[in-house]
Structures are given as structure tokens and as C-alpha cells.
Design an enzyme around this catalytic site. Structure first.
Site, short mmCIF file in Angstrom:
data_model
loop_
_atom_site.label_atom_id
_atom_site.label_comp_id
_atom_site.label_asym_id
_atom_site.label_seq_id
_atom_site.Cartn_x
_atom_site.Cartn_y
_atom_site.Cartn_z
N SER A 1 0.86 -1.18 0.00
CA SER A 1 0.00 0.00 0.00
C SER A 1 0.90 1.23 0.00
O SER A 1 2.12 1.12 0.03
CB SER A 1 -0.89 0.00 1.24
OG SER A 1 -0.10 0.31 2.37
N LYS A 2 0.26 2.38 0.02
CA LYS A 2 1.02 3.64 -0.04
C LYS A 2 2.06 3.76 1.08
O LYS A 2 3.05 4.46 0.93
CB LYS A 2 0.05 4.82 0.04
CG LYS A 2 -0.77 4.98 -1.21
CD LYS A 2 -0.75 6.43 -1.71
CE LYS A 2 -1.32 6.54 -3.11
NZ LYS A 2 -2.77 6.65 -3.13
N ARG A 3 1.81 3.05 2.19
CA ARG A 3 2.76 3.12 3.30
C ARG A 3 4.14 2.61 2.89
O ARG A 3 5.15 2.98 3.45
CB ARG A 3 2.27 2.27 4.48
CG ARG A 3 1.31 2.95 5.40
CD ARG A 3 0.94 2.05 6.53
NE ARG A 3 0.44 0.74 6.09
CZ ARG A 3 0.96 -0.41 6.44
NH1 ARG A 3 2.01 -0.46 7.23
NH2 ARG A 3 0.44 -1.54 6.00
N HIS A 4 4.17 1.69 1.94
CA HIS A 4 5.43 1.07 1.53
C HIS A 4 6.11 1.79 0.39
O HIS A 4 7.20 1.44 -0.02
CB HIS A 4 5.19 -0.39 1.12
CG HIS A 4 4.47 -1.18 2.15
ND1 HIS A 4 3.16 -1.54 2.03
CD2 HIS A 4 4.89 -1.66 3.35
CE1 HIS A 4 2.78 -2.23 3.11
NE2 HIS A 4 3.81 -2.31 3.92
N GLY A 5 5.45 2.80 -0.14
CA GLY A 5 5.98 3.51 -1.30
C GLY A 5 4.80 3.81 -2.21
O GLY A 5 3.73 3.23 -2.05
#
Ligand code: GLU
Length: 487
Positions: free
Chosen positions: A254-258
Site C-alpha cells: 500500500s502507499k505506506r510502503h511507497g
């Protein structure tokens, strides 16, 4: 496999092209290119509410930016069009009519409440929620009554009972699904639009697709599709489901990982060949040690045998490492062109860029090219060139200038700079060489104080470039500021 390989990428235009979609597109593309086959791109836009032209454009442009072109399909044409599902409704309706005629499909009039009740009944029995067949065997009278009530109807596929549906997956081996667990599913919605599972079967079959490579999230759709191939008397392609992409913490990417969209990487100054290389390694691994591979090398080495079953882990540090490696290999002009928008945004470049200014920008970019992981980082690295006053970054930097030999280094350096006919990376290199020789000092004793005197930092742009990028006047001004050397 022979050269009759036909693959396709069939995105739903409900958002930008994502990492996962791009990886599917790439694997299909690699398989086609490797076997001299064909790649089709078509659009699955049956979700009328969420589909948009903007997403379609974004997806197609991102594919082309990655270097993944196609031989047939949207924007390109071919013998099997149209290539947007909403323009192929006749094809689906005809096929649905056939299934209705033979009894392999039927009209279902269930209301939302009735469907919810059936799902509830399944859950109470500890079974997967599914359609229990309320409208499976309606009599003519019942049908007429429901029609007369003006009820909305959908077309459901009559799933054969007691069958094992085997997905012969090229990555996962045989995966067996029991037909009894599936429940009759909708193939045409009440607005006359086909569902994904129905439309995709007709498209793949009619377009002669031989191999379908797609994400694991579609694996549970595949038995539904296989049953339809059978019912329609069509030949199914071979399937390969590639693993999910997880973040480093093993949760779904998800966006948390990039960033998840390709566009986001493009806009940060990632290079398409680095991203493609990175995507290839998400679930596939080369036979050899070398991980930095060009598109041609990937085509050469790609095979479904080396696609892993276990989840791929998205590692942004690895992407940055790869991208940095590609940036270092790139022509400085290319990186300069990519850097200019970032430099403009930071206010470091304004107005028209004259040829002289462009040459200067190239030299500046060359001075930090080695350090970039992605081009957007350039503004941080070149800040030292644009400051009016050199500030010591910390005590360690200030201490460098306290060393006993510094005074002499600066004096001789200043003299050489003043006398130099022109300042270029080559002449700067010569000046520094001469300096170490004359003063009989090791390189570090010369370079480090000069770096600190000119930038206030103990690290930063390549010194041979730094000097000509600053230019004589600013070198002299900075020496005056930091070590008090004046005429
Ligand atoms: N439209 C589907 C998606 O974007 C494609 C599914 C398939 O490849 O069959 O996920």
C-alpha cells in the site's frame, strides 16, 4: 512454446496504472517478445461508475513510458476489435442468449434482500456465502409473474454440480476448486452489462489469447471462467497467476510502503528502464547473479519457470539502488533534461535556458549525478551552489579549516584559480594535482579543506566539477567569506 503466443493486458480504467498491473503487463510483454508472439491491450470498462477516460489515458501512457508497447488493441486497432468492453456488448449478449437457450444460464429475479438472506443462510451453515439457486428452476408461471411485477433481472450461469474444476496454472501447478462451492454467478447484470468473468472469457477466446498472466487475486475467478469456456465450447488459454506484492512488513502493498502508481515514480524522476528492471524482479528471478538487466536481457532470460509462487516483497530501497545505478549509467544530458523541471520548481532555474546556461547546468548535474537515487533529489544536492553565504554545516566542518596547513593550501589555491585561463573540470583537476604536488600534501589534506571552504560541508558535489560550476568569481567570494582570503 512457439511463435503463436498471444498475450494480453486488460486493465480496468478505474485508476492509474499500479505497480501490480505494470508487473502483469511486463510479464505478458516479456513472454510475447521472447517467443516472437503478439501482445494485445484492451480495456475492461464494464464498471461504468468507476471507469474513466482519464484513467485509460494514464494507464496507456504509463505502459508506453515503461517501453511496453503492443501489437494490437486499443489505439492500435487489429482484427479482433473493438477493444473496449462497452463497445462489445453485442458479442456478450449473443453469447448470453445462447446459454439461456440451452439452459446453461437462467434469469434471476432475486431482490437485494433475498440475496442477503441466501448469503446469511450459507454463513449460518459455516459455508462460503454464495447464491443458493433460488431462481434456478422457476416455472414459466413464476417467471411471468416476476416479469409482470417489473422485477429487475440478471443472467446467472448454471454451475454444474459435483465437479472438480482444475486450474492448470503455469506457476502454481494444478489448483482444484469444487464446483459446489461456487454458486451460480451473474454473467449479465440487470443493466445489460456483462460481468468481468463473462466478458473476459469471450474476449480472450475471440482474440485468440494463448496465455493469461495476471495477479493471484484473480485465481479464484479462473474456475468460473473455465466453466464458461466449457459451456460456450471455447478453448481456454493457459493461465499463470503471479503472486501478490507485499510490503516489507509482509502486509499487502500500500502507499505506506511507497507510491503505488507508476506515474508517481515517473514524476519523481525514476527512469523507466530501472522501474522495468525492478518490476521484473518482483516475482521473477534471473538464473544468473546479475540483477541489473536491460529490457533486451530480460526478454532473453525471462521464463515462467522462474516465476515464484511465494509473495514478492516490494523493497523501495532496492528500487532506489537500481535507479541510482541506471542514473549513473545515463548520459548527463538526459539527467539534466529530467532535472530541469525540479530545478525550476525550486527556483534554481528561471526563464529561458541559453545554450551556455544549459552547458553549465549539465556540469552541475554531472557534479552530483553519482549521488542521485532519483532525479527529484537533485534540488537538495545542488543547494550549495545557490546559497549566497556559505554556512558551516557543523563543528566537524569548521574544525577542518583549523588545521595548520590550511592557510597555505588556500593561498596557493586562490592564486592558481586567479591565474587560470579558464575553469573546466579538466583544468580544476590539473590545478588540484599541481597543488598537492607543490605543497607535498596528500589529496585529503587539500581536498577536504577546499570542499569545506567552498561549501561549508565535508561531503557534496564532486570537487573537480564544483569549482567550475561555481566559477572563478564565486570561488573567490567564498574563499573570502570562509577563510578570509582577499586581495
Ligand atoms: N481488468 C482486470 C484487472 O484489471 C484484468 C483481469 C485479467 O487480467 O483477467 O484486474
Amino acid at each position: 512454446m512457439d511463435n503463436s503466443v498471444v498475450v494480453r493486458f486488460a486493465p480496468s480504467p478505474t485508476g492509474p496504472l499500479h505497480i501490480g498491473g505494470a508487473r502483469s503487463a511486463l510479464f505478458n510483454w516479456l513472454l510475447a517478445r521472447k517467443h516472437g508472439g503478439r501482445m494485445i491491450v484492451r480495456i475492461e470498462d464494464t464498471d461504468l461508475e468507476r471507469s474513466s477516460t482519464e484513467s485509460e489515458e494514464n494507464i496507456l501512457n504509463s505502459l508506453l513510458w515503461l517501453g511496453l508497447d503492443w501489437d494490437e488493441g486499443i489505439r492500435k486497432g487489429g482484427d479482433h476489435g473493438p477493444y473496449r468492453q462497452t463497445e462489445r456488448l453485442n458479442t456478450y449478449n449473443e453469447a448470453a442468449a445462447k446459454l439461456l437457450e440451452t439452459g446453461q444460464a437462467y434469469y434471476c429475479y432475486c431482490t437485494e434482500e433475498e440475496l442477503a438472506a441466501q448469503r446469511q443462510a450459507c454463513m449460518e451453515k459455516g459455508e462460503l456465502p454464495r447464491y443458493l439457486g433460488k431462481c434456478r428452476s422457476l416455472s414459466e408461471e413464476e417467471r411471468s409473474r416476476l416479469e409482470a411485477e417489473g422485477r429487475k433481472k440478471v443472467v446467472r450461469f448454471r454451475v454444474p454440480e459435483n465437479e472438480n474444476v482444475v486450474v492448470r496454472d503455469l506457476v502454481r501447478g494444478n489448483v482444484v476448486f469444487e464446483s459446489n462451492g461456487i454458486g451460480d454467478y451473474v454473467i449479465v447484470k440487470s443493466d445489460g452489462i456483462p460481468t468481468y468473468n463473462f466478458a473476459v472469457v469471450l474476449d480472450d477466446a475471440l482474440m485468440g489469447v494463448t496465455h493469461v498472466i495476471r495477479g493471484e487475486e484473480h485465481l479464484s475467478n479462473t474456475p468460473r471462467q473455465l466453466l464458461l469456456y466449457d459451456a460456450l465450447g471455447l478453448r481456454a488459454p493457459q493461465f499463470a497467476h503471479v503472486s501478490l506484492i507485499l510490503g516489507k512488513d509482509r502486509s499487502k502493498m500500500s502507499k505506506r510502503h511507497g507510491s503505488t502508481s507508476i506515474e508517481a515514480y515517473r514524476s519523481q524522476g525514476y527512469l523507466p528502464e530501472a522501474l522495468v528492471n525492478f518490476l521484473a524482479l518482483l516475482g521473477w528471478s534471473p538464473a544468473g547473479e546479475e540483477e541489473i538487466l536491460t529490457l533486451d536481457e530480460l526478454v532473453d532470460q525471462f521464463s515462467l519457470d522462474r516465476v515464484a509462487k511465494n509473495p514478492a516483497v516490494f523493497d523501495i530501497d532496492k528500487l532506489n539502488w537500481l535507479n541510482g545505478a541506471y542514473i549513473r549509467k545515463s548520459d548527463v544530458g538526459r539527467i539534466t533534461d529530467l532535472a530541469i523541471p525540479f530545478l525550476r520548481e525550486a527556483g534554481y532555474v528561471t526563464g529561458e535556458i541559453t545554450p551556455d546556461r544549459y552547458e553549465w547546468l549539465k556540469m552541475m548535474v554531472a557534479s552530483v549525478q553519482e549521488k542521485l537515487e532519483y532525479v527529484a533529489q537533485i534540488t537538495d544536492h545542488v543547494r550549495v551552489y545557490f546559497e549566497d553565504h556559505v554556512k558551516m554545516e557543523n563543528e566537524a566542518a569548521a574544525a577542518v579549516l583549523e588545521e595548520p596547513e590550511v592557510g597555505e593550501v588556500m593561498r596557493v589555491f586562490r592564486q592558481k584559480i586567479t591565474e587560470a585561463e579558464e575553469l573546466t573540470p579538466e583544468s580544476a583537476r590539473k590545478i588540484l594535482k599541481a597543488l598537492t604536488k607543490e605543497l607535498k600534501l596528500g589529496g585529503k589534506k587539500v581536498y577536504m579543506p577546499l570542499r569545506v571552504a567552498l561549501t561549508g560541508q565535508t561531503h557534496g558535489p564532486e570537487l573537480f566539477y564544483l569549482i567550475p560550476v561555481l566559477g572563478r568569481d564565486r570561488v573567490l567570494v567564498r574563499l573570502a567569506q570562509t577563510v578570509g582570503l582577499k586581495d
